[in-house]
Design a protein around this motif. Structure first.
Motif, PDB file in Angstrom:
ATOM      1  N   GLU A   1       0.822  -1.208   0.000  1.00 52.03           N
ATOM      2  CA  GLU A   1       0.000   0.000   0.000  1.00 52.03           C
ATOM      3  C   GLU A   1       0.856   1.259   0.000  1.00 52.03           C
ATOM      4  O   GLU A   1       2.002   1.249   0.467  1.00 52.03           O
ATOM      5  N   SER A   2       0.277   2.327  -0.483  1.00 50.70           N
ATOM      6  CA  SER A   2       0.917   3.641  -0.422  1.00 50.70           C
ATOM      7  C   SER A   2      -0.168   4.707  -0.430  1.00 50.70           C
ATOM      8  O   SER A   2      -1.316   4.434  -0.804  1.00 50.70           O
ATOM      9  N   GLY A   3       0.211   5.921  -0.009  1.00 49.19           N
ATOM     10  CA  GLY A   3      -0.709   7.044  -0.113  1.00 49.19           C
ATOM     11  C   GLY A   3      -1.313   7.522   1.187  1.00 49.19           C
ATOM     12  O   GLY A   3      -2.056   8.504   1.200  1.00 49.19           O
TER      13      GLY A   3
ATOM     14  N   CYS B   1      -2.689   0.305  -3.977  1.00 50.39           N
ATOM     15  CA  CYS B   1      -2.197  -1.011  -3.545  1.00 50.39           C
ATOM     16  C   CYS B   1      -1.770  -1.789  -4.780  1.00 50.39           C
ATOM     17  O   CYS B   1      -2.601  -2.109  -5.638  1.00 50.39           O
TER      18      CYS B   1
ATOM     19  N   THR C   1      -1.363   1.012   5.887  1.00 56.25           N
ATOM     20  CA  THR C   1      -0.883   2.393   5.776  1.00 56.25           C
ATOM     21  C   THR C   1      -1.754   3.274   6.670  1.00 56.25           C
ATOM     22  O   THR C   1      -2.980   3.132   6.705  1.00 56.25           O
TER      23      THR C   1
END
Length: 120
Positions: A6-8, A22, A114
């Protein structure tokens, strides 16, 4: 070996927006569902939204009209656009993949999570 990254996540003020991504690597079965769960401090993990390989979505009542899930099958990526964020949306958000075998047995995979914090 299936991996979800995941990111953000981050810190945002109430009323603001965030977009989570993701990326999934490994085997994704033809029948599957991808989605997002979240866990707030002191609370149980809950489903936020899921989207099937056929495009059917299932949103938690608390996020309907504010959150939108989408997926890019070519990139094996799922997104969560979160608008009109509220402090109660603060949680660790987990990306999930559920693969279904031919006999419809599920196999679940989770990302590492995240953090999303909504605060002024």
């Amino acid at each position: 070996q299936v991996q979800l990254v995941e990111s953000g996540g981050g810190l945002v003020q109430p009323g603001g927006s965030l977009r989570l991504s993701c990326a999934v690597s490994g085997s994704i079965f033809s029948i599957n569902a991808m989605g997002w769960h979240r866990q707030a401090p002191g609370k149980q993990r809950e489903l936020v939204v899921a989207i099937t390989s056929g495009g059917t979505t299932n949103y938690a009542d608390s996020v309907k009209g504010r959150f939108t899930i989408s997926r890019d099958n070519a990139k094996n990526t799922v997104y969560l656009q979160m608008n009109s964020l509220k402090p109660e949306d603060t949680a660790v958000y987990y990306c999930t993949l559920r693969n279904y075998y031919s006999d419809l047995r599920p196999s679940d995979y989770w990302g590492q999570g995240t953090q999303v914090t909504v605060s002024s």
